[in-house]
Design an enzyme around this catalytic site. Structure first.
Site, mmCIF file in Angstrom:
data_model
loop_
_atom_site.group_PDB
_atom_site.id
_atom_site.type_symbol
_atom_site.label_atom_id
_atom_site.label_comp_id
_atom_site.label_asym_id
_atom_site.label_seq_id
_atom_site.Cartn_x
_atom_site.Cartn_y
_atom_site.Cartn_z
ATOM 1 N N PHE A 129 0.870 -1.177 0.000
ATOM 2 C CA PHE A 129 0.000 0.000 0.000
ATOM 3 C C PHE A 129 0.912 1.234 0.000
ATOM 4 O O PHE A 129 1.863 1.309 0.778
ATOM 5 C CB PHE A 129 -0.893 -0.017 1.248
ATOM 6 C CG PHE A 129 -1.971 1.013 1.208
ATOM 7 C CD1 PHE A 129 -3.080 0.827 0.401
ATOM 8 C CD2 PHE A 129 -1.883 2.174 1.953
ATOM 9 C CE1 PHE A 129 -4.087 1.791 0.342
ATOM 10 C CE2 PHE A 129 -2.885 3.137 1.900
ATOM 11 C CZ PHE A 129 -3.986 2.934 1.091
ATOM 12 N N ASP A 210 3.245 -4.286 8.625
ATOM 13 C CA ASP A 210 1.992 -3.539 8.564
ATOM 14 C C ASP A 210 0.871 -4.572 8.580
ATOM 15 O O ASP A 210 0.680 -5.317 7.610
ATOM 16 C CB ASP A 210 1.966 -2.704 7.265
ATOM 17 C CG ASP A 210 0.688 -1.894 7.103
ATOM 18 O OD1 ASP A 210 -0.320 -2.220 7.758
ATOM 19 O OD2 ASP A 210 0.695 -0.933 6.307
ATOM 20 N N TYR A 235 -9.972 0.266 11.917
ATOM 21 C CA TYR A 235 -11.246 0.547 11.220
ATOM 22 C C TYR A 235 -11.602 -0.510 10.183
ATOM 23 O O TYR A 235 -12.618 -0.396 9.517
ATOM 24 C CB TYR A 235 -11.225 1.942 10.566
ATOM 25 C CG TYR A 235 -10.011 2.264 9.719
ATOM 26 C CD1 TYR A 235 -9.850 1.712 8.452
ATOM 27 C CD2 TYR A 235 -9.034 3.141 10.169
ATOM 28 C CE1 TYR A 235 -8.747 2.029 7.668
ATOM 29 C CE2 TYR A 235 -7.926 3.458 9.405
ATOM 30 C CZ TYR A 235 -7.786 2.898 8.150
ATOM 31 O OH TYR A 235 -6.685 3.195 7.382
ATOM 32 N N LYS A 236 -10.742 -1.536 10.020
ATOM 33 C CA LYS A 236 -11.065 -2.582 9.037
ATOM 34 C C LYS A 236 -11.762 -3.734 9.774
ATOM 35 O O LYS A 236 -12.913 -3.604 10.178
ATOM 36 C CB LYS A 236 -9.795 -3.019 8.312
ATOM 37 C CG LYS A 236 -9.147 -1.893 7.491
ATOM 38 C CD LYS A 236 -7.912 -2.390 6.781
ATOM 39 C CE LYS A 236 -7.139 -1.283 6.095
ATOM 40 N NZ LYS A 236 -7.793 -0.770 4.894
ATOM 41 N N ARG A 383 -12.104 -6.556 -5.026
ATOM 42 C CA ARG A 383 -11.780 -7.171 -3.724
ATOM 43 C C ARG A 383 -13.079 -7.553 -3.027
ATOM 44 O O ARG A 383 -13.995 -6.729 -2.896
ATOM 45 C CB ARG A 383 -11.017 -6.193 -2.836
ATOM 46 C CG ARG A 383 -9.628 -5.884 -3.324
ATOM 47 C CD ARG A 383 -8.810 -5.184 -2.251
ATOM 48 N NE ARG A 383 -9.515 -4.073 -1.610
ATOM 49 C CZ ARG A 383 -9.003 -3.326 -0.655
ATOM 50 N NH1 ARG A 383 -7.789 -3.589 -0.185
ATOM 51 N NH2 ARG A 383 -9.681 -2.317 -0.133
HETATM 52 C C1 LIG Z 1 -1.732 -1.843 4.229
HETATM 53 C C2 LIG Z 1 -2.246 -0.493 4.603
HETATM 54 N N1 LIG Z 1 -1.479 0.327 5.330
HETATM 55 C C3 LIG Z 1 -1.914 1.558 5.682
HETATM 56 C C4 LIG Z 1 -3.163 2.010 5.299
HETATM 57 C C5 LIG Z 1 -3.660 3.395 5.641
HETATM 58 O O1 LIG Z 1 -3.112 3.923 6.773
HETATM 59 P P1 LIG Z 1 -3.825 5.089 7.594
HETATM 60 O O2 LIG Z 1 -4.744 4.451 8.572
HETATM 61 O O3 LIG Z 1 -2.717 5.832 8.204
HETATM 62 O O4 LIG Z 1 -4.598 5.929 6.626
HETATM 63 C C6 LIG Z 1 -3.991 1.183 4.552
HETATM 64 C C7 LIG Z 1 -5.322 1.657 4.144
HETATM 65 O O5 LIG Z 1 -6.157 0.975 3.639
HETATM 66 C C8 LIG Z 1 -3.517 -0.095 4.185
HETATM 67 O O6 LIG Z 1 -4.277 -0.908 3.452
#
Ligand SMILES: Cc1ncc(COP(=O)(O)O)c(C=O)c1O
Length: 423
Positions: A129, A210, A235-236, A383
């Site tokens: 990402f 991550d 939030y996911k 997705r």
């Molecule tokens: C793998 C990954 N990292 C980071 C993020 C986004 O990070 P943030 O919460 O800082 O916007 C996402 C957003 O979908 C993501 O899929």
């Protein structure tokens, strides 16, 4: 009853027997919707709402005293949530804290571990990402390290998968950090966290992850695997709401490291209100908090963690694997125009499935128009995330049936005109 009806009734029976079935009632899936986008934003739930309401009421009742008088005191939110998140990711309580956002936590931890490392390179992959690369590049630049030289990008052979061997080939004694996702956001490949950690350690480098696409849906054992640090959002799959607070993990071996992005919220509790000019870091992951905890972006997580804990991450993972297996089998059987871009082996698959089609953008929009919420990731991926918290086998059947109907209809009529917006 044809073969597909039979597989649906078998799936319905599994649904009815599942100990997780009652979970769905705790969530409010938007009306007349099959919601398969929980890997982007989880849905609203009563537990999140009640926890947020509680925080609002306590603000009304206590005013500023809420920092110490609220239950739990707002002052302790980061650590209290961290203790509970530790169970979700397989860590010790002090190794986790709820703080900041994923991107900010990447800045904070990559910066810290770059300062501590012998090497100067960060190994990432081309399917990451993008925010991960933006943050790491700027941390390299801040150390006068040219990102074009010091960000080492592992390539994918097929645009879907990153092989562990390719990561091993990229890691050298110049590597400072191997930073990888647990699950690739587009294809849904689940990477081997333990093997990647071992590869990093063999070269005296740190391993960071991550976990945005795995926290709450895939079981982790971060401490046992020796992972040095990790970041995630809530939030996911954790369903704590749009913009909810992020989380981070730092292995206890690194509790003495000095945070690269210090702030007063990471100060030791006992001296925070001395307001001294020198930073006195808290012991543990708490030191990586930066500014005041966003109380209303954190409160819902107290409620949604009740749900995750009641269900158990192991059971959620088990059900998630069954749901994605069923989805893959239906796509294979009913959608020959589509390809599965996600590994078929359960142990290499996260919580979502990449259904590939040349017109994925338009297909995704047509599905949303029919009440099936999925998302599009360019160039060709729809997705589909059957979150084990609130998606059933019936929903999967329905979603695949809608794709079939869309593909069968007049393509021009069904898809409509114009380009798909990427959301
Ligand atoms: C793998 C990954 N990292 C980071 C993020 C986004 O990070 P943030 O919460 O800082 O916007 C996402 C957003 O979908 C993501 O899929």
């Amino acid at each position: 009853m044809d073969e597909f009806d039979a597989s649906l009734s078998a799936a319905r029976m599994r649904d009815a027997e599942s100990s997780l079935t009652g979970l769905r009632e705790r969530f409010s899936v938007p009306e007349d919707t099959v919601y398969m986008d929980g890997n982007s934003l989880g849905v609203h739930g009563q537990d999140a709402e009640a926890a947020l309401e509680r925080a609002l009421t306590q603000w009304k009742e206590y005013g500023i005293e809420g920092w110490t008088q609220a239950d739990p005191p707002w002052f302790e939110y980061g650590e209290r949530l961290g203790d509970r998140l530790a169970d979700v990711v397989g860590a010790k309580p002090d190794e986790c804290v709820a703080a900041n956002s994923t991107t900010v936590n990447i800045h904070a931890l990559v910066g810290t571990f770059l300062d501590a490392a012998n090497g100067t390179e960060v190994v990432v992959n081309e399917l990451d990402f993008p925010t991960d690369h933006y943050a790491i590049r700027s941390q390299l630049r801040a150390r006068h390290l040219d990102p074009d030289e010091h960000l080492v990008i592992v390539e994918s052979d097929d645009g879907r998968i990153i092989e562990t061997d390719a990561i091993a080939d990229a890691v050298t004694d110049d590597t400072a950090i191997v930073f990888m996702p647990s699950v690739l956001y587009r294809s849904g490949q689940l990477l081997d966290v333990e093997a990647i950690t071992d590869i990093a350690h063999e070269h005296d480098a740190f391993a960071g992850f991550d976990l945005a696409h795995s926290v709450g849906v895939v079981d982790h054992d971060l401490h046992f695997d020796g992972v040095d640090f990790a970041v995630w959002c809530s939030y996911k799959y954790l369903n704590a709401g749009p913009g909810a607070i992020g989380g981070l993990y730092v292995h206890e071996d690194h509790f003495d490291r000095s945070p690269a992005m210090a702030g007063w919220w990471g100060n030791a509790d006992g001296t925070q209100f001395d307001l001294a000019p020198e930073f006195d870091p808290a012991r543990g992951a708490a030191a990586f908090q930066i500014g005041t905890v966003p109380v209303f972006a954190a409160a819902p997580l107290f409620g949604t963690l009740d749900v995750t804990e009641a269900a158990g991450v192991d059971s959620l993972r088990e059900r998630s694997v069954e749901l994605t297996r069923y989805l893959v089998s239906l796509v294979d059987a009913r959608l020959p125009e589509c390809e599965i871009g996600t590994p078929r082996e359960a142990e290499r698959r996260g919580g979502h499935v990449a259904v590939e089609h040349p017109d994925a953008g338009k297909l995704s929009r047509a599905l949303r128009d029919r009440g099936v919420v999925v998302d599009f990731r360019p160039p060709n991926v729809v997705r589909v995330a059957p979150s084990p918290y609130y998606v059933g086998f019936d929903d999967i059947w329905h979603a695949v049936d809608e794709v079939r109907a869309i593909l069968d209809a007049d393509a021009h009529h069904a898809y409509g005109e114009g380009d798909e917006q990427v959301t």
